[in-house]
Design a protein around this motif. Structure first.
Motif, short mmCIF file in Angstrom:
data_model
loop_
_atom_site.label_atom_id
_atom_site.label_comp_id
_atom_site.label_asym_id
_atom_site.label_seq_id
_atom_site.Cartn_x
_atom_site.Cartn_y
_atom_site.Cartn_z
N GLY A 1 0.77 -1.21 0.09
CA GLY A 1 0.11 0.01 0.00
C GLY A 1 0.96 1.20 0.07
O GLY A 1 2.20 1.10 0.00
N ARG A 2 0.29 2.42 -0.08
CA ARG A 2 0.98 3.72 0.01
C ARG A 2 0.31 4.81 0.95
O ARG A 2 -0.88 4.53 1.27
N ASP A 3 1.09 5.96 1.27
CA ASP A 3 0.39 6.77 1.89
C ASP A 3 -0.40 7.67 1.04
O ASP A 3 0.32 8.89 0.97
N GLY A 4 -1.35 7.57 0.70
CA GLY A 4 -2.21 8.33 -0.21
C GLY A 4 -3.70 7.96 0.00
O GLY A 4 -3.94 7.17 0.69
N VAL A 5 -4.50 8.61 -0.99
CA VAL A 5 -5.71 8.54 -0.70
C VAL A 5 -6.40 7.82 -2.17
O VAL A 5 -7.56 7.26 -1.92
N GLU A 6 -5.50 7.54 -3.15
CA GLU A 6 -6.22 6.86 -4.28
C GLU A 6 -6.24 5.49 -4.25
O GLU A 6 -5.50 4.83 -3.50
N PRO A 7 -7.37 4.72 -4.58
CA PRO A 7 -7.74 3.76 -4.60
C PRO A 7 -6.63 2.83 -5.17
O PRO A 7 -6.27 3.29 -6.37
N LEU A 8 -6.45 1.62 -4.96
CA LEU A 8 -5.68 0.39 -5.60
C LEU A 8 -6.29 -0.22 -6.10
O LEU A 8 -7.21 -1.09 -5.37
N ARG A 9 -6.42 -0.28 -7.58
CA ARG A 9 -7.07 -1.61 -8.51
C ARG A 9 -6.49 -2.49 -8.86
O ARG A 9 -5.43 -2.33 -9.65
N MET A 10 -6.58 -3.87 -8.38
CA MET A 10 -5.64 -4.85 -8.80
C MET A 10 -5.95 -5.97 -9.62
O MET A 10 -7.06 -6.46 -9.19
N GLU A 11 -5.72 -6.10 -10.71
CA GLU A 11 -6.36 -7.23 -11.69
C GLU A 11 -5.71 -8.49 -11.26
O GLU A 11 -4.42 -8.84 -11.14
N LEU A 12 -6.50 -9.61 -11.14
CA LEU A 12 -6.11 -10.86 -10.79
C LEU A 12 -5.41 -11.67 -12.03
O LEU A 12 -5.70 -11.38 -13.27
N ASP A 13 -4.45 -12.62 -11.68
CA ASP A 13 -4.07 -13.32 -12.84
C ASP A 13 -4.89 -14.22 -13.51
O ASP A 13 -4.78 -14.23 -14.98
N SER A 14 -6.05 -14.65 -13.06
CA SER A 14 -6.89 -15.29 -13.54
C SER A 14 -8.24 -15.07 -12.82
O SER A 14 -8.29 -14.61 -11.66
#
Length: 740
Positions: free
Chosen positions: A693-706
Motif C-alpha cells: 500500500g501507499r500513504d495516499g488516498v487513491e484507490p488501488l485497483r488490482m487485476e487478478l492473474d485469472s
C-alpha cells in the motif's frame, strides 16, 4: 452507584468556528430523548479577533500569525457564536431556535389541534403572547393572525384548538401554520414583541401538479446557425450559444443583457463543485485540492439542436470538465427554449474518478450587476444549510445580493439558502430573472465567487465583484459541528455519484408576469434522477406528478412503449440503467443514465480481528470512502497482522480487487497486505494478491492473474505505512467477470 442513572454532561459538544454549528438539532433530539443527557457546552461565545485597519482605512480582524508571532494557532481563536464586535451571525439564531424552552407539536392539523409543552422550570406561559397565522405559498394570510394569553405551568402540556381558515384538501399550493410566543411588554432584557419561541408546520393538503403551458399557444421562434454561434430569437429575446464551448454567449430580454459579459470568468451556465472551505471543511478542502475542483477545464464533446414545432428549440450539449489526478465531470445538458422566452435546463452531472464526498453539486451563472434585488420562496431570511435550518422557516423573503455576504473573519462559504421553491433577481431596469426548480433547490447569490472567498485570509482582502455570482445547487453539503472533532454527519454529505436535476429560467417584465409564471409549468417532462442504495434498491424519481417513466437495463435508450417504472426494485449486478420521462402534451425529458457497479447489499462481516467503537468493520464495505474500519488502537498490544473477512452473500467470478485507503488522515493506512479468496469461508489457500500500500488516498485497483470463483475474501494488513501497530481501511471491493 448505578452508572445507568448518572447524569451525562457533554463538554464542548459543538464547536462554533466560522460558518458552523451544523446538526445542533440532532444533538438536542438525543439530549431530550435520553434523561441522562443533561446538556453540554458550545465552544465558545465570541470570536477573539483584534480590530485592525489597513492602509485604506478598511477595518479587519487579525488572528494568529498576523503579528509575525510564531508559533501560532492561526484562526483557531475565531470560534465564537458572535463576531468580535458582538454582532450576530446566523449560527446564533440556530442556537436560539434549538434551545427554546417551549415545544409545540401537531395533534390534528386539519382540525387545528396542537399540543404545547412548557419546559421552563419557573415560568408560566401566561407571561407570553401566542400568535399564529396561516401562510399560502410563503405569504401570510393576514386575516388569520390572532393573539392570546393562556396559563400553562412549568413542565406541563396542554392541547389547544386553533381557529384556522378553511384550506383546500387538494391543491398545487402549500399551506403552513406558523406559531410564535412573544413578550407582550418591554422588560429589563428585551423589547416588547421579542420572540421567545417559534414553530412552523405544513398543513395537510394533497399535492396536485401545476397546470402546464400550452406549447401551441406560444410565439414562434427562429433558429439561426451563424459562424461560431447558435442563435435563438423570439418576440422579445435573443439567446446566443457559443458552438465552441456549448455555453451562453449572450442573453437579451427586452433589449437588456442578462449575463455578465465583462467578467474575467465565463458567464456559464457551468458545472460547479467548488465551495470556499469552512473551518469545518477539512475533508472538503482536501478533496478540492486533490481533484482540482477549483480549476476544472471544459472540453465540449458535442452540441446539437432540435426544433420542436415552431415554438420550442432544444440545444443538447455534452461538456467534459477535467481536474487533477484523473478526476473529471461529464455534464450532459438539454436546454429547452420556449416562445415565451423561458429556458428549461435539464442537467446530468456524472463525476468520474472522485471517491470522496463532494462540497456541492450544481450550476453557476454570472448575471450583470443590475440584478441586485433578490427575493425567494424558501428557508430564510438568514443563511442556512442542510444541517442548520431549524431556525429558518419557509416564507417569501426579500433582500439584496449585497446583504447576502456574511463577513466571517476568515472568509469562507457563505450565503446559502435551502428548500427554495423559486428565487428571483430583479434588475434596476425592471426585468426579473425567475428561477424555478423541478424539486426544491439550494442557492446563493453574492458579489463574490467561491474561489474569491477561498483565496482570502481576511475580509479586507476580498475584492467584491460588480456582477452577481449565482450558484444554483442540487445540493450544498452540510456544515458539521466540530472544527476539531467529528465531521459532517453522513446524511448531510454529498456522495460522488451521477445525479440529474432541472430548473427553469424565466425573464419576467412585471409582477403579473411573475405570478403567471409561478402558476404554470413549462411543457417539458422533468429529467429523471436514478440512484441505488446500499441494499441494492434502484430508485427513479422525477420532479413532476405526471409519472410516466420508462427505463431499460441493457444500455439502450427507453421508448414510450418500453418498460414502465412502477416502483423501487433490487438490482445487485453491475449494469447501466437508463430512464426517460414522458407526459401527455409535454416534450419528453432527456435520457438519464446511471452506471452501476456491483452492489454490496448482501455483503456482511464474516470475521474481524478487532475494531474500534465508531470505526467498526462494516464501514469498510458501506460504499462510502469517507468512513473507515480501524483496528482497536486503544491497546498497543493489538499489533499486526490485522484482518477482516467479508461474506459477499453468493459466489462471484472475481477478476479485480479494489483497496481504498482511509481518506481523512494517515493513521492506520496499510503498507504491505495480502488478499485471499474462498468459496466456503474456511479454506483460503495461498494469497491471490500480495501488494504494498501507499500513504495516499487513491484507490488501488488490482487485476487478478485469472478469474477466481469465491463467496468470501480475506484482507490481511501486515504493517502500517509509518510503522504503527494498527490498521485502517476506507473501502474494500471487487470487480466481477460474471455472476453465478
Amino acid at each position: 452507584m448505578d452508572i445507568k442513572t448518572v447524569p451525562f454532561f457533554i463538554c464542548e459538544y459543538a464547536h462554533a468556528m466560522g460558518n458552523s454549528v451544523g446538526n445542533l438539532a440532532e444533538y438536542w433530539d438525543a439530549i431530550e430523548k435520553y434523561p441522562r443527557l443533561i446538556g453540554g457546552c458550545i465552544w465558545d461565545w465570541v470570536d477573539q479577533g483584534l480590530l485592525q485597519h489597513d492602509e485604506n482605512g478598511t477595518p479587519w480582524y487579525a488572528y494568529g500569525g498576523d503579528f509575525g508571532d510564531e508559533p501560532n494557532d492561526g484562526s483557531f481563536c475565531l470560534n465564537g457564536l458572535v463576531f468580535p464586535d458582538r454582532s450576530i451571525p446566523p449560527k446564533l439564531l440556530e442556537v436560539k431556535r434549538v434551545y427554546q424552552y417551549i415545544d409545540a407539536e401537531p395533534v390534528d392539523l386539519k382540525a387545528g389541534t396542537i399540543r404545547v409543552t412548557n419546559n421552563y422550570d419557573f415560568t408560566d406561559l401566561s407571561e407570553f403572547n401566542l400568535s399564529y397565522s396561516v401562510s399560502y405559498n410563503g405569504k401570510t394570510i393576514e386575516t388569520t393572525t390572532h393573539e392570546n394569553r393562556f396559563s400553562l405551568k412549568p413542565n406541563s402540556s396542554i392541547t389547544l384548538n386553533l381557529d384556522l381558515p378553511d384550506i383546500p384538501t387538494h391543491s398545487p399550493n402549500e399551506y403552513h401554520l406558523n406559531l410564535s410566543f412573544n413578550l407582550p411588554d418591554q422588560n429589563s432584557w428585551a423589547e416588547a414583541g421579542h420572540q421567545i419561541a417559534k414553530f412552523q408546520f405544513e398543513l395537510p393538503v394533497t399535492k396536485m401538479d401545476m397546470p402546464f403551458l400550452d406549447l401551441d399557444h406560444m410565439a414562434a421562434l427562429k433558429l439561426i446557425r451563424e459562424g461560431k454561434q447558435i442563435i435563438i430569437e423570439g418576440n422579445s429575446f435573443r439567446l446566443l450559444f457559443n458552438q465552441k464551448t456549448g455555453m451562453f454567449e449572450s442573453w437579451k430580454s427586452g433589449g437588456e443583457e442578462i449575463l455578465a459579459l465583462t467578467s474575467k470568468d465565463m458567464p456559464g451556465p457551468i458545472v460547479n463543485l467548488m465551495r470556499a472551505p469552512t473551518n469545518n471543511d477539512k475533508e472538503i478542502a482536501k478533496t478540492i485540492q486533490q481533484y482540482g475542483l477549483n480549476d476544472m477545464k471544459p472540453i465540449l464533446k458535442s452540441i446539437k439542436t432540435n426544433e420542436i414545432g415552431q415554438t420550442a428549440v432544444q440545444v443538447e450539449t455534452e461538456v467534459i470538465w477535467t481536474g487533477k489526478n484523473g478526476a473529471s465531470l461529464d455534464h450532459i445538458c438539454t436546454y429547452s427554449v420556449f416562445g415565451n422566452g423561458a429556458v428549461h435546463m435539464a442537467n446530468q452531472i456524472i463525476p468520474n474518478g472522485i471517491s470522496n464526498s463532494l462540497p456541492r453539486i450544481g450550476i453557476k451563472i454570472l448575471l450583470n450587476k443590475d440584478y441586485e434585488e433578490l427575493s425567494w420562496y424558501g428557508r430564510g431570511p438568514h443563511e442556512n444549510y442542510e444541517d442548520r435550518l431549524a431556525s429558518a422557516d419557509l416564507a417569501v423573503y426579500k433582500s439584496s445580493v449585497t446583504e447576502q455576504y456574511i463577513p466571517y473573519i476568515d472568509p469562507q462559504e457563505t450565503g446559502n439558502k435551502e428548500d427554495v421553491r423559486w428565487m428571483s433577481l430583479k434588475s434596476g431596469k425592471g426585468i426579473s430573472m425567475l428561477f424555478v426548480p423541478e424539486n426544491p433547490m439550494a442557492f446563493s447569490a453574492l458579489h463574490l465567487s467561491p474561489q474569491d472567498l477561498a483565496e482570502a485570509r481576511h475580509t479586507n482582502e476580498l475584492k467584491h465583484r460588480e456582477e452577481v455570482v449565482l450558484c444554483i445547487d442540487h445540493r450544498n453539503a452540510g456544515l458539521g459541528n466540530a472544527s476539531c472533532g467529528p465531521g459532517t454527519l453522513e446524511q448531510y454529505k454529498i456522495p460522488s455519484r451521477g445525479i440529474s436535476f432541472g430548473f427553469s429560467m424565466i425573464p419576467v417584465h412585471s409582477e403579473e408576469e411573475q405570478v403567471g409564471a409561478l402558476n404554470h409549468k413549462l411543457p417539458v417532462a422533468s429529467v429523471p434522477d436514478i440512484s441505488r442504495d446500499q441494499e441494492g434498491f434502484v430508485r427513479i424519481t422525477s420532479g413532476g406528478f405526471l409519472q410516466d417513466i420508462r427505463f431499460t437495463l441493457n444500455g439502450k435508450d427507453p421508448k414510450k412503449s418500453g418498460e414502465p417504472f412502477l416502483g423501487d426494485f433490487i438490482h445487485w449486478r453491475p449494469g447501466i440503467v437508463k430512464a426517460k420521462h414522458f407526459g401527455e402534451g409535454l416534450i419528453p425529458s432527456a435520457v438519464s443514465t446511471y452506471r452501476m457497479g456491483l452492489s454490496k447489499g448482501p455483503w456482511k462481516i464474516h470475521y474481524v480481528s478487532s475494531e474500534y467503537p465508531g470505526e467498526e468493520a462494516y464501514r469498510a464495505i458501506d460504499g462510502k470512502a469517507s468512513t473507515h474500519w480501524h483496528s482497536d488502537w486503544s491497546d498497543e498490544k493489538n499489533s499486526h497482522p490485522h484482518e477482516i473477512q467479508i461474506d459477499m452473500g453468493r459466489p462471484l467470478d472475481i477478476n479485480v480487487f479494489i483497496y481504498t485507503p482511509r481518506q481523512d488522515m494517515t493513521n492506520g493506512r496499510v503498507g504491505k497486505f495480502e488478499v485471499y479468496f474462498s468459496l466456503d469461508g474456511q479454506h483460503w489457500g495461498e494469497p491471490a494478491i500480495t501488494e504494498q500500500g501507499r500513504d495516499g488516498v487513491e484507490p488501488l485497483r488490482m487485476e487478478l492473474d485469472s478469474t477466481i470463483s469465491a463467496r468470501y475474501f480475506r484482507f490481511v494488513a501486515k504493517d502500517e505505512v509509518r510503522g504503527k501497530p494498527f490498521a485502517s481501511v476506507g473501502e474494500l471491493g471487487v470487480g466481477i467477470f460474471g455472476e453465478r
